[in-house]
Structure formats: C-alpha cells, structure tokens
Design a protein around this motif. Structure first.
Motif, mmCIF file in Angstrom:
data_model
loop_
_atom_site.group_PDB
_atom_site.id
_atom_site.type_symbol
_atom_site.label_atom_id
_atom_site.label_comp_id
_atom_site.label_asym_id
_atom_site.label_seq_id
_atom_site.Cartn_x
_atom_site.Cartn_y
_atom_site.Cartn_z
ATOM 1 N N VAL A 111 49.594 2.905 58.818
ATOM 2 C CA VAL A 111 50.400 3.529 58.295
ATOM 3 C C VAL A 111 51.706 3.177 58.674
ATOM 4 O O VAL A 111 52.330 3.616 59.166
ATOM 5 C CB VAL A 111 50.460 4.978 57.810
ATOM 6 C CG1 VAL A 111 51.378 4.605 56.710
ATOM 7 C CG2 VAL A 111 48.720 5.593 57.099
ATOM 8 N N VAL A 113 55.289 1.086 57.508
ATOM 9 C CA VAL A 113 55.914 -0.051 56.462
ATOM 10 C C VAL A 113 57.425 -1.110 57.566
ATOM 11 O O VAL A 113 57.774 0.033 57.990
ATOM 12 C CB VAL A 113 56.946 0.570 56.146
ATOM 13 C CG1 VAL A 113 57.472 0.165 55.190
ATOM 14 C CG2 VAL A 113 55.652 1.195 54.294
ATOM 15 N N ARG A 118 61.165 -0.436 53.932
ATOM 16 C CA ARG A 118 61.529 0.749 53.702
ATOM 17 C C ARG A 118 62.088 1.522 52.888
ATOM 18 O O ARG A 118 63.028 1.042 51.912
ATOM 19 C CB ARG A 118 62.221 1.567 55.312
ATOM 20 C CG ARG A 118 60.810 1.530 56.037
ATOM 21 C CD ARG A 118 60.438 2.671 57.274
ATOM 22 N NE ARG A 118 59.886 2.509 58.527
ATOM 23 C CZ ARG A 118 59.859 1.924 59.650
ATOM 24 N NH1 ARG A 118 61.751 2.159 59.468
ATOM 25 N NH2 ARG A 118 59.097 1.718 60.307
ATOM 26 N N ARG A 119 61.486 2.982 52.045
ATOM 27 C CA ARG A 119 61.825 3.819 51.763
ATOM 28 C C ARG A 119 62.588 2.581 49.881
ATOM 29 O O ARG A 119 63.022 3.777 48.631
ATOM 30 C CB ARG A 119 63.592 4.697 51.602
ATOM 31 C CG ARG A 119 63.039 4.670 52.248
ATOM 32 C CD ARG A 119 63.047 5.968 52.897
ATOM 33 N NE ARG A 119 62.742 6.538 54.286
ATOM 34 C CZ ARG A 119 61.990 6.749 54.958
ATOM 35 N NH1 ARG A 119 60.797 5.864 55.175
ATOM 36 N NH2 ARG A 119 62.226 7.097 56.144
ATOM 37 N N GLY A 121 58.816 2.695 48.266
ATOM 38 C CA GLY A 121 57.742 3.172 47.740
ATOM 39 C C GLY A 121 56.757 1.954 48.041
ATOM 40 O O GLY A 121 55.307 2.323 47.763
ATOM 41 N N ARG A 124 54.145 4.994 49.168
ATOM 42 C CA ARG A 124 53.197 5.570 48.340
ATOM 43 C C ARG A 124 52.490 4.768 46.939
ATOM 44 O O ARG A 124 51.296 5.119 46.539
ATOM 45 C CB ARG A 124 54.837 6.601 47.356
ATOM 46 C CG ARG A 124 54.425 7.038 45.804
ATOM 47 C CD ARG A 124 54.898 7.338 44.852
ATOM 48 N NE ARG A 124 55.358 9.327 46.019
ATOM 49 C CZ ARG A 124 54.517 10.458 45.903
ATOM 50 N NH1 ARG A 124 53.784 10.292 44.908
ATOM 51 N NH2 ARG A 124 55.344 11.325 46.022
ATOM 52 N N SER A 147 52.166 10.520 62.757
ATOM 53 C CA SER A 147 53.116 10.528 63.344
ATOM 54 C C SER A 147 54.637 11.444 64.069
ATOM 55 O O SER A 147 54.979 10.864 64.240
ATOM 56 C CB SER A 147 53.497 9.035 63.631
ATOM 57 O OG SER A 147 54.529 8.438 62.604
ATOM 58 N N ARG A 154 53.303 15.584 50.653
ATOM 59 C CA ARG A 154 53.980 15.067 49.515
ATOM 60 C C ARG A 154 52.803 15.285 49.247
ATOM 61 O O ARG A 154 52.453 14.736 46.876
ATOM 62 C CB ARG A 154 55.171 14.034 49.573
ATOM 63 C CG ARG A 154 55.154 13.035 50.141
ATOM 64 C CD ARG A 154 56.349 11.953 49.866
ATOM 65 N NE ARG A 154 57.530 12.512 50.110
ATOM 66 C CZ ARG A 154 58.015 13.592 50.923
ATOM 67 N NH1 ARG A 154 57.369 12.576 52.597
ATOM 68 N NH2 ARG A 154 59.268 13.671 51.008
HETATM 69 C C1 LIG Z 1 56.799 6.475 57.149
HETATM 70 C C2 LIG Z 1 56.674 5.931 55.886
HETATM 71 C C3 LIG Z 1 55.080 4.579 56.582
HETATM 72 C C4 LIG Z 1 57.480 5.389 55.379
HETATM 73 O O1 LIG Z 1 56.669 4.428 54.628
HETATM 74 P P1 LIG Z 1 58.216 4.254 53.080
HETATM 75 O O2 LIG Z 1 57.860 3.021 52.517
HETATM 76 O O3 LIG Z 1 59.816 3.624 53.516
HETATM 77 O O4 LIG Z 1 57.622 5.243 52.021
HETATM 78 P P2 LIG Z 1 57.880 5.306 50.391
HETATM 79 O O5 LIG Z 1 59.138 4.641 50.589
HETATM 80 O O6 LIG Z 1 56.664 5.046 50.124
HETATM 81 O O7 LIG Z 1 58.780 6.896 50.537
HETATM 82 C C5 LIG Z 1 57.483 8.353 49.859
HETATM 83 C C6 LIG Z 1 57.889 9.414 50.125
HETATM 84 O O8 LIG Z 1 57.898 9.478 51.631
HETATM 85 C C7 LIG Z 1 59.075 9.238 51.721
HETATM 86 N N1 LIG Z 1 59.373 10.079 52.881
HETATM 87 C C8 LIG Z 1 58.910 7.837 53.472
HETATM 88 N N2 LIG Z 1 59.380 8.378 54.524
HETATM 89 C C9 LIG Z 1 59.715 8.895 55.810
HETATM 90 C C10 LIG Z 1 59.969 10.283 56.300
HETATM 91 N N3 LIG Z 1 59.899 9.285 57.577
HETATM 92 N N4 LIG Z 1 60.061 11.023 56.412
HETATM 93 C C11 LIG Z 1 59.810 11.766 55.874
HETATM 94 N N5 LIG Z 1 59.560 12.145 54.900
HETATM 95 C C12 LIG Z 1 59.863 10.278 53.939
HETATM 96 C C13 LIG Z 1 60.133 9.278 50.661
HETATM 97 O O9 LIG Z 1 61.056 9.650 50.837
HETATM 98 C C14 LIG Z 1 58.946 9.279 49.928
HETATM 99 O O10 LIG Z 1 59.524 10.624 49.254
HETATM 100 P P3 LIG Z 1 58.825 10.774 47.438
HETATM 101 O O11 LIG Z 1 58.186 9.883 46.985
HETATM 102 O O12 LIG Z 1 58.843 12.027 47.461
HETATM 103 O O13 LIG Z 1 60.194 10.631 47.132
HETATM 104 C C15 LIG Z 1 57.506 4.112 56.875
HETATM 105 O O14 LIG Z 1 59.297 4.305 57.461
HETATM 106 C C16 LIG Z 1 57.244 3.708 58.607
HETATM 107 O O15 LIG Z 1 56.223 2.897 58.526
HETATM 108 N N6 LIG Z 1 57.449 4.426 59.712
HETATM 109 C C17 LIG Z 1 56.867 4.145 61.151
HETATM 110 C C18 LIG Z 1 55.488 3.906 61.771
HETATM 111 C C19 LIG Z 1 55.384 5.173 60.775
HETATM 112 O O16 LIG Z 1 56.103 6.513 61.271
HETATM 113 N N7 LIG Z 1 54.903 5.700 60.224
HETATM 114 C C20 LIG Z 1 53.217 6.889 59.969
HETATM 115 C C21 LIG Z 1 52.683 6.490 61.500
HETATM 116 S S1 LIG Z 1 51.634 8.668 60.828
#
Ligand SMILES: CC(C)(COP(=O)(O)OP(=O)(O)OC[C@H]1O[C@@H](n2cnc3c(N)ncnc32)[C@H](O)[C@@H]1OP(=O)(O)O)[C@@H](O)C(=O)NCCC(=O)NCCS
Length: 442
Positions: A111, A113, A118-119, A121, A124, A147, A154
C-alpha cells in the motif's frame, strides 16, 4: 461517507490487473512501473533486472491482484506518465487458529501513495474497492501488516497480535533453569531451503494460533539464500533441532553475526526461528546463546509472553527493545469467521457489531457447543442496547486470535457490556490452544 474522493474523482483512474512478465521473464509494461512505484513508496533502491524478474515471478506465483491509481493528465516529464500514484495488492493467505484448522484471508500489501498525491483519498479509494472485491471473491476476512499504527482502524482493521524486538545478553542467560533436550546441528542454508525448512514451517503453522502462510518471496530471504540487498546472502548460517533419538527435524534457526562498532555490542541477529515443539524453541535459543565472540542475541519476532524470559538463568538478561502491532484483521463476514475458529469454553453471547463500511454490521448470536460456534444473524443493525457486547468491527478483529483480551478492550472503553461477566466469558471462549505467535510479514 463521501464516495471515492469526490473532489478528485476526475483526477485519477483506478485499474485492477494481475502481474505479468514478458517473454524474457521480466515484469511486463504495466507491472514494472507498478513495482517502481512501490519501491518509491517504501524508500527502497531500484532493484536489478535479475531481482525484478525474481520478484515478479513470486508475485505471479502468489496470484496477486494489483490495484494502480493513475493520474489521468500527468504533468509532462513526470513519473505519473507511466507509474501509478497509488499501489495496492491482495492475495490469499491462510491464518492458523492453532488447532490444525485455518481460515483464508484477503491479505493486503504494497500500500503506497506517492507523496505528491497524499491526503486526496487515494488510499480510501483503493481500500474500499479492494474490500468490496474481497467480499465478492468470498473472503470472510482481510489481513495486513502495517508500517504505521494509525492508518487502518478507520477501514475496520484491528490489531490482533503484537510482537516484540528483544535482546538476550549472553553473559547472564546460561545455563537455562531447566535442562533442554534433543540435538542441535548446523546445516548448510541450501539444505534447509531444499525442503526441510518448509516442512517445519507447515507443522509450526498448523499448531500456532496467529501464524500466517508465507509469501513465495519470503522463503529465499529467511533461508539465507538472498540478502537484504537482493543479492546472494553470504553471512547467514543455519541450524536445526531434532528430538533425542529421532531423525526428524522439529525446528530450525537462521542467523547472521553483526559485529558492533567500538563500544557497541556484537549481535547474533536471528533471521528466522521456526519450531514445532517448545523443546525445539528452547534448545535453539540455548544454542544461539552459546555462540562465542558476540554479546547479545537479538530477535525481532518475539511473541508476548515469550518463554525465554522464564527459561534464562537471570531474567534480567532478557530485554524488550521495542513492541508494536503485527497482524491486523478485518472481519468481512462475522458468521463465517466465528464459525471457523475453535473455542475453549461453551456459552452463548449476543454481539452488536458496528462497521463504517457496512460489511460486518449487524447483531449476531454466537452459540458455542462442544468447542464449535454457530452464529445467528439477529438484525442488520447493531442493537447495542439489546446485546451482551457492543463493539466495532475493528475490535472484533482484534480479539479474534485470542491474543487481545475483550476485558482489556472493555477497560479501554472500546468494547461495551452491561454485565462485566460478558467480556470475561468471551475471553474464556476465545482462549487459544497456545500463545499466538506470528513470524510472517507481508
Ligand atoms: C499511508 C498512505 C498509503 C495514505 O494514503 P493517502 O492516499 O494519503 O490516504 P487517504 O487520503 O486515502 O486517506 C484515507 C484516510 O487515512 C488517513 N490517513 C492517511 N494516511 C495516514 C497516516 N499516515 N496516518 C494516519 N492517518 C492517515 C487520512 O486522514 C484519511 O482519513 P479519513 O478518510 O478518515 O478522513 C500514504 O501516506 C503512504 O503511501 N505512505 C507511505 C507508505 C506507507 O506507509 N504505506 C502503508 C503500508 S502499510
């Protein structure tokens, strides 16, 4: 709930596909940019052609389904012209209940983004789509390792099993308080990789609550065939344990020795430790602690309540460096999940389950007779007032393996019960056959 990010729905296109190769075995033109985007998300160096071919072969073998979220109108010259801005994969992975039975889960991984997207959706959108597909494919539960600890609740995931990074100081650990049994022998890593190691894991998996089947790509790493840099590992050693008088291997360990810089400990770092019996686990630890020219044995996959604390001569030889969430579970079908696991105690409870995504919402009665559960769906909504226990689907996932106590979640204000006997009964019912232990990352 807003649909897949209304504000930017026009910005992205979601594509679902399976990884594939060209006729040379290299990742095909959709798969390679997807892999590059995952590497970027996790700050990994771009892999060599050889490593990319190996990785894609593993993902094909695991029958992964990829999601890529693509920017419709990429800026000229940007990686968005070919790379997805968001990546996601799922595949089948069995979770063991520890009594020889298991349940297939929709295992989620990769997973990412892109930082510039980021942020908005993207996550989601991918998660919502994937869980709907999981339901359509007949999965009763999804799973992941995370991670970060705050992302997945959520979406209905609860942390069902935690793990510890521990260090045991050699000088004070031996002799163990109780004698160990069996024989430990060093073996070439190749010998382990040729079949014995997988057989030991299968037997470990069958008896260990919380164990999850491994990805195809995990094996060469844990057997020391490939190092962290994707090249042939040169520093991994292996040993196996056999019970007294038996030829059958019932445990193995792989490790490397990492020399400390001036003033630092020299460490035996456990790469993989898999055991079919408690005797094998104990003996392999005793062996690791007996290796000369180092100070500590470090192990990142220690279970809570690790018996080594009790086994060592001085319990203060054992230190916890770090503890965090390991496997997260997301119930999609309450009845199918609760009817799949064994129970330690008979009884009946009604559960009101809330689920923001709707998959598991409802009021259910769980009747356990002779260790097997039967679930009756009483209502489509969560009737908290009319139920013994009310909880979110994330907390149902958390208590499932039996590692997290319903009483603890009640004390945390997450699980609600009018009568405190209800979480006590649920805890007793969910008591696992032995301490849950997960040694699989995905
Ligand atoms: C974590 C990650 C995948 C989130 O992607 P994103 O597209 O920014 O997330 P979204 O915009 O769809 O957000 C969905 C929800 O998650 C929340 N959210 C997103 N990233 C978050 C984070 N790092 N910590 C806490 N909450 C987070 C958002 O606030 C949102 O909440 P809501 O829907 O209740 O308002 C992205 O930040 C990323 O790629 N991080 C680096 C790699 C990583 O950590 N991957 C996870 C592997 S397990």
């Amino acid at each position: 709930m807003a649909s897949i990010n209304d504000a930017s729905a026009d910005r992205y296109e979601l594509r679902e596909f399976h990884p594939g190769t060209d006729d040379q075995g290299a990742p095909d033109s959709r798969t390679k940019p997807w892999m590059d985007a995952v590497g970027l998300g996790f700050h990994e160096p771009t892999e060599s052609d050889e490593a990319a071919a190996r990785m894609v072969a593993h993902m094909v073998a695991d029958q992964e389904t990829f999601l890529g979220v693509y920017v419709r109108q990429p800026a000229p010259g940007s990686v968005d012209e070919t790379w997805p801005a968001g990546t996601f994969t799922w595949f089948r992975k069995a979770l063991s209940w520890g009594d020889g039975t298991a349940i297939d889960t929709q295992a989620v991984s990769a997973v990412t983004v892109r930082p510039t997207e980021r942020r908005r959706g993207v996550l989601r959108r991918m998660m919502t789509h994937a869980l709907e597909r999981g339901v359509a494919e007949g999965y009763a539960m999804a799973s992941l390792t995370a991670s970060e600890g705050t992302i997945y609740r959520r979406f209905g995931f609860g942390c069902a099993i935690r793990e510890r990074a521990v260090r045991v100081r050699r000088a004070r650990a031996l002799p163990f308080l109780a004698p160990t049994t069996g024989v430990v022998t060093m073996v070439p890593t190749r010998w382990l990789a040729d079949g014995v190691g997988r057989d030991v894991f299968d037997r470990f998996h069958a008896r260990t609550p919380g164990s999850m089947v491994r990805n195809t790509g995990t094996w060469p790493i844990v057997f020391g065939e490939i190092g962290r840099d994707g090249q042939k590992a040169k520093d991994v050693r292996a040993a196996v344990h056999r019970p007294d008088g038996s030829d059958e291997v019932d445990g193995y360990v792989t490790w490397r020795v990492v020399e400390g810089k001036t003033g630092e400990d020299t460490r035996v770092e456990v790469v993989d430790l898999v055991y079919v019996t408690d005797e094998a686990y104990l003996s392999l630890w005793e062996f690791l602690l007996s290796i000369d020219l180092n100070d500590v044995v470090v192990y990142d996959r220690s279970r809570l309540d690790d018996p080594i604390v009790a086994a060592v001569a001085d319990n203060r030889a054992f230190d916890v460096d770090h503890e965090e969430d390991h496997v997260w579970l997301r119930v999609l079908d309450v009845a199918a999940v609760l009817e799949s696991r064994p129970y330690a105690v008979d009884g009946s409870l009604t559960l009101a389950v809330t689920d923001a995504l709707g998959h598991a919402s409802g009021t259910y009665r769980l009747d356990v007779r002779e260790a097997r559960g039967t679930v009756t769906r009483l209502a489509d909504d969560a009737d908290a007032a009319g139920s013994d226990i009310a909880l979110d689907v994330a907390d149902l996932g958390a208590v499932l393996i039996g590692s997290v106590s319903p009483q603890t979640l009640a004390a945390a204000g997450l699980l609600r019960a009018a009568d405190e006997a209800a979480p006590v009964l649920l805890r007793a019912m969910l008591t696992p056959p032995r301490t849950p232990h997960g040694v699989t990352y995905f």
